[in-house]
Design a protein around this motif. Sequence first.
Motif: not given
Length: 220
Positions: A36, A40, A66, A68, A73, A76, A120
């Motif tokens: 992750y 990003w 970020v 989410i 995620e 992370s 995702d």
Amino acid sequence: MLTVAGSGDQAFHCYKNGAKNVDLFDMNPLTIYYFYLRRWVVEYLNLFYPDKSFTSKDIKRLLKKVKIRSDYENDSIEYWSKLVDLNDFRFSKLFWKDLVKQKQRNDFSDLSLIKNRLNDNFSFYNLDITKYLINDKKYDVIITSNIADYHSDPFIFVCYEDNLKGMLRDDGIIVCSNLFQDHVGSVEELVFEDDFTITPMPEDMSWGRKMSLGYVYKKK
């Protein structure tokens, strides 16, 4: 498609080359957090690799960007938020120096193909593929990297081969890398040869020597 998570390189190159669905597996549960971070960096910084000189402040700034979108995620974000709060944290400590020297061979500037395919809708399996298999899915392609380099016991290879065979579609392939040696190990070849054809990859420069970069298994 199923690939070892590892550094994330395999997954991102799969996206680059047209894969729409990429599941990940790794016996190290921390690899999903690094995946992750890589994601990003691609999405928000337009870089393929995080800068090894990143400080805690740099990562904190990245985390604020970020949005989410999944439980993975969210977990992370929590992991990296706690890690960068450590006073002595230095991002460079996460890297093996020799691997940093190799990164320019994998790096590329046009990240649009990756960005367009990131999604995702994937699963991360925290398992040792030499011991366990994924029961509910079959894959066209399985990328194992150089997992075989870490084993020599014939019984482990029998279980490893059986697990891979069970997760692969009849017309699927397994892609393996050469790292510690430039060919398929004799024990591995003996175990796999009854059920798979083995095709070496072309030679190229790797770690300062010209060698076959890996091999591909296909069900007979």
